[in-house]
Structure formats: C-alpha cells, structure tokens
Design a protein around this motif. Structure first.
Motif, PDB file in Angstrom:
ATOM      1  N   HIS A 171       0.844  -1.195   0.000  1.00  0.00           N
ATOM      2  CA  HIS A 171       0.000   0.000   0.000  1.00  0.00           C
ATOM      3  C   HIS A 171       0.877   1.242   0.000  1.00  0.00           C
ATOM      4  N   THR A 172       0.291   2.333  -0.451  1.00  0.00           N
ATOM      5  CA  THR A 172       0.985   3.614  -0.491  1.00  0.00           C
ATOM      6  C   THR A 172      -0.067   4.718  -0.353  1.00  0.00           C
ATOM      7  N   ASN A 173       0.376   5.971  -0.400  1.00  0.00           N
ATOM      8  CA  ASN A 173      -0.544   7.096  -0.279  1.00  0.00           C
ATOM      9  C   ASN A 173      -1.217   7.355  -1.629  1.00  0.00           C
ATOM     10  N   ALA A 174      -2.520   7.553  -1.616  1.00  0.00           N
ATOM     11  CA  ALA A 174      -3.260   7.772  -2.858  1.00  0.00           C
ATOM     12  C   ALA A 174      -2.925   9.097  -3.524  1.00  0.00           C
ATOM     13  N   ALA A 175      -2.125   9.929  -2.882  1.00  0.00           N
ATOM     14  CA  ALA A 175      -1.723  11.195  -3.504  1.00  0.00           C
ATOM     15  C   ALA A 175      -1.005  10.969  -4.823  1.00  0.00           C
ATOM     16  N   ILE A 176      -0.442   9.786  -4.985  1.00  0.00           N
ATOM     17  CA  ILE A 176       0.273   9.452  -6.216  1.00  0.00           C
ATOM     18  C   ILE A 176      -0.639   9.544  -7.437  1.00  0.00           C
ATOM     19  N   LEU A 177      -1.952   9.351  -7.222  1.00  0.00           N
ATOM     20  CA  LEU A 177      -2.908   9.331  -8.331  1.00  0.00           C
ATOM     21  C   LEU A 177      -3.272  10.725  -8.825  1.00  0.00           C
ATOM     22  N   ALA A 178      -2.916  11.755  -8.075  1.00  0.00           N
ATOM     23  CA  ALA A 178      -3.245  13.124  -8.477  1.00  0.00           C
ATOM     24  C   ALA A 178      -2.348  13.626  -9.602  1.00  0.00           C
ATOM     25  N   SER A 179      -1.259  12.917  -9.861  1.00  0.00           N
ATOM     26  CA  SER A 179      -0.306  13.347 -10.887  1.00  0.00           C
ATOM     27  C   SER A 179      -0.541  12.580 -12.184  1.00  0.00           C
ATOM     28  N   PRO A 180      -0.361  13.237 -13.339  1.00  0.00           N
ATOM     29  CA  PRO A 180      -0.473  12.517 -14.612  1.00  0.00           C
ATOM     30  C   PRO A 180       0.685  11.539 -14.816  1.00  0.00           C
ATOM     31  N   THR A 181       1.755  11.709 -14.044  1.00  0.00           N
ATOM     32  CA  THR A 181       2.900  10.779 -14.093  1.00  0.00           C
ATOM     33  C   THR A 181       3.155  10.273 -12.664  1.00  0.00           C
ATOM     34  N   PRO A 182       2.389   9.278 -12.209  1.00  0.00           N
ATOM     35  CA  PRO A 182       2.455   8.840 -10.811  1.00  0.00           C
ATOM     36  C   PRO A 182       3.839   8.410 -10.344  1.00  0.00           C
ATOM     37  N   LEU A 183       4.586   7.684 -11.184  1.00  0.00           N
ATOM     38  CA  LEU A 183       5.900   7.222 -10.747  1.00  0.00           C
ATOM     39  C   LEU A 183       6.871   8.388 -10.588  1.00  0.00           C
ATOM     40  N   ASP A 184       6.776   9.370 -11.466  1.00  0.00           N
ATOM     41  CA  ASP A 184       7.611  10.562 -11.309  1.00  0.00           C
ATOM     42  C   ASP A 184       7.257  11.289 -10.015  1.00  0.00           C
ATOM     43  N   PHE A 185       5.968  11.371  -9.714  1.00  0.00           N
ATOM     44  CA  PHE A 185       5.523  12.007  -8.475  1.00  0.00           C
ATOM     45  C   PHE A 185       6.082  11.263  -7.267  1.00  0.00           C
ATOM     46  N   ALA A 186       5.996   9.932  -7.298  1.00  0.00           N
ATOM     47  CA  ALA A 186       6.502   9.122  -6.185  1.00  0.00           C
ATOM     48  C   ALA A 186       7.999   9.320  -6.009  1.00  0.00           C
ATOM     49  N   ALA A 187       8.737   9.371  -7.122  1.00  0.00           N
ATOM     50  CA  ALA A 187      10.190   9.545  -7.046  1.00  0.00           C
ATOM     51  C   ALA A 187      10.554  10.927  -6.505  1.00  0.00           C
ATOM     52  N   ALA A 188       9.850  11.954  -6.967  1.00  0.00           N
ATOM     53  CA  ALA A 188      10.164  13.322  -6.549  1.00  0.00           C
ATOM     54  C   ALA A 188       9.841  13.557  -5.082  1.00  0.00           C
ATOM     55  N   ASN A 189       8.853  12.828  -4.548  1.00  0.00           N
ATOM     56  CA  ASN A 189       8.412  13.050  -3.178  1.00  0.00           C
ATOM     57  C   ASN A 189       8.855  11.952  -2.214  1.00  0.00           C
ATOM     58  N   GLY A 190       9.667  11.019  -2.682  1.00  0.00           N
ATOM     59  CA  GLY A 190      10.145   9.951  -1.815  1.00  0.00           C
ATOM     60  C   GLY A 190       9.025   9.098  -1.245  1.00  0.00           C
ATOM     61  N   GLN A 191       7.961   8.927  -2.014  1.00  0.00           N
ATOM     62  CA  GLN A 191       6.796   8.190  -1.517  1.00  0.00           C
ATOM     63  C   GLN A 191       7.110   6.704  -1.410  1.00  0.00           C
ATOM     64  N   THR A 192       6.857   6.120  -0.250  1.00  0.00           N
ATOM     65  CA  THR A 192       7.195   4.717  -0.019  1.00  0.00           C
ATOM     66  C   THR A 192       6.040   3.803  -0.415  1.00  0.00           C
ATOM     67  N   PHE A 193       6.418   2.592  -0.801  1.00  0.00           N
ATOM     68  CA  PHE A 193       5.475   1.505  -1.029  1.00  0.00           C
ATOM     69  C   PHE A 193       5.752   0.469   0.050  1.00  0.00           C
ATOM     70  N   ASP A 194       4.813   0.356   0.975  1.00  0.00           N
ATOM     71  CA  ASP A 194       4.987  -0.550   2.110  1.00  0.00           C
ATOM     72  C   ASP A 194       4.470  -1.927   1.733  1.00  0.00           C
ATOM     73  N   ILE A 195       5.371  -2.903   1.755  1.00  0.00           N
ATOM     74  CA  ILE A 195       5.043  -4.268   1.344  1.00  0.00           C
ATOM     75  C   ILE A 195       4.747  -5.087   2.594  1.00  0.00           C
ATOM     76  N   SER A 196       3.479  -5.450   2.768  1.00  0.00           N
ATOM     77  CA  SER A 196       3.098  -6.243   3.931  1.00  0.00           C
ATOM     78  C   SER A 196       3.260  -7.732   3.681  1.00  0.00           C
ATOM     79  N   THR A 197       3.157  -8.153   2.424  1.00  0.00           N
ATOM     80  CA  THR A 197       3.289  -9.568   2.080  1.00  0.00           C
ATOM     81  C   THR A 197       4.002  -9.722   0.751  1.00  0.00           C
ATOM     82  N   LEU A 198       5.041 -10.512   0.736  1.00  0.00           N
ATOM     83  CA  LEU A 198       5.685 -10.950  -0.499  1.00  0.00           C
ATOM     84  C   LEU A 198       6.004 -12.426  -0.335  1.00  0.00           C
TER      85      LEU A 198
END
Length: 242
Positions: A119-146
C-alpha cells in the motif's frame, strides 16, 4: 517521463442495473511505451478488467490475464492485478502463477507462484505521471506480504521500497526462507553466484544468529545507490526502473 499502454482491441460494458460497475475486455498484444519509445511488447490472451466505484469516491479495479509474455521482462501462465483506493490509502496486490523472470545474459528464474500485497498514499494518483511524483516526493510503497514459491522452496518478505529521483529502486526487505540451498540454486544464474559466493552467504546466515539446523533462515535484502545487496554481498547492479 510519460508511460502509456496501447492495446489491440477494447470492449467496455457497463451494467444497466449498476452503472458504477464496468467490465473491460482487452485483446492483446499490448505495447508499453515511454515517451513514444517501446519498452516492452506484451502478448496475452483476452484480459478481463473489472472496475467498481461508489458515490463516496472509493473505487477498486482488478484484472485477470492468462498466457502473458512481456518481452525482456517476464512470462506468466496467469497474472492477476488489483488496486483499491479508500480515502487517502491506495492498496495494491498481484498474484502470478508459472512465472519466469528474465535477467541479464538471458538468465531466467522459474517461480511456481508469486504473491505481493502493498500500500501507499493515494496522492500518487493526483499526478499525470504517478511514478515521477513518487520519485520526486520519496513516496514509499509498504510491502506487507511478499511470497515466492517454487516446488518446495519458499521465500517470504516484508518491508518498504521507494523510487529515488533518478528512478532507481531503493529500500529494504526482511526475508525468510525454508531452504537456503534451494533458493540460492534458483537465483544463482541471474546473480552469477559461484559456489564460493554461495558458501560465504550460507556462513553469514549463521553468523547473523540463524541456527545451522533451524527450519528457516532470515536476512535483509537492500537496494541502494543503484545496487542490490544481500547483507554485505552485492547481488547485482540495478538499472533505473524506467
């Protein structure tokens, strides 16, 4: 950086009694592009995508595909993807069976089944380029199960990953396996591990507090500075994610 997916044919069906539930049928092949350059050609059987929403703004989307081959990346007998937004939280999940990952020098890793929940913060969806947004803001993806399994070999992990501004993957996963010899046999072709490397890694597990005859072995996998480490051992160089 613009990523887009183009496909051969799409059929969209909305249910008359529930217009907030849409079914999408997608015929392959599909093409993943970055800035109009082809990243991968993806072949697959007809994919079914289900999209639901409610008046409060929550939504979820799931897809089910079989016979998937992403050129230079992976192939899978079946692939299921899921995403859901509830308020400011974005849940992500994926399951693949009969998975083959493609590594450098045409090396492959066969995985009978793979599962991931994050899971991550849904703020990533507000950008037309979500991965760029995540990279610029250091947004983490928390992995609860792998979970990865192949025959009797199992690997589980939990942790957090993020994208650096240069699109390098970084973060740490705490891993556990029931068969370190079997796991090293699986990944050795991709990471080009010789027998000396494998013996040293097994010895390190004992020094880290794992019992030599214990049923499981624990260790951390770390991605940083464009490299992937298993404790102090460098496993591979990591190219930018895209």
């Amino acid at each position: 950086q613009e990523l887009n997916l183009q496909t051969n044919a799409v059929l969209v069906v909305a249910q008359a009694y529930n217009p907030l539930h849409v079914l999408v049928l997608v015929d392959g092949p599909s093409t993943l592009r970055k800035n109009n350059s082809i990243l991968s050609e993806i072949s697959h059987n007809r994919a079914l995508i289900s999209i639901t929403a409610n008046l409060a703004g929550a939504w979820d989307i799931s897809s089910d595909m079989t016979g998937v081959t992403a050129q230079n990346l992976f192939s899978a007998g079946s692939l299921k993807l899921f995403a859901r937004q509830i308020k400011d939280k974005l849940d992500l999940a994926a399951t693949a069976e009969k998975l083959t990952l493609l590594g450098p020098h045409n090396a492959t890793v066969a995985i009978g089944k793979a599962e991931v929940v994050a899971h991550t913060n849904a703020a990533i969806l507000a950008s037309p380029t979500p991965l760029d947004f995540a990279a610029a803001n250091g947004q983490t993806f928390d992995i609860s199960t792998l979970k990865l399994s192949q025959n009797t070999v199992e690997l589980t992990a939990q942790g957090s990953m993020f994208l650096q501004p240069d699109h390098q993957l970084a973060g740490q996963l705490s891993t556990q396996t029931n068969d370190v010899d079997g796991l090293l046999s699986l990944v050795s072709p991709v990471f080009e591990l010789n027998q000396k490397d494998r013996d040293a890694m097994k010895s390190l597990l004992t020094l880290m507090g794992n019992k030599p005859d214990g049923p499981t072995k624990k260790a951390e996998i770390t991605a940083r500075d464009g490299k992937l480490y298993w404790r102090p051992f460098k496993l591979a160089d990591l190219p930018p994610l895209y």
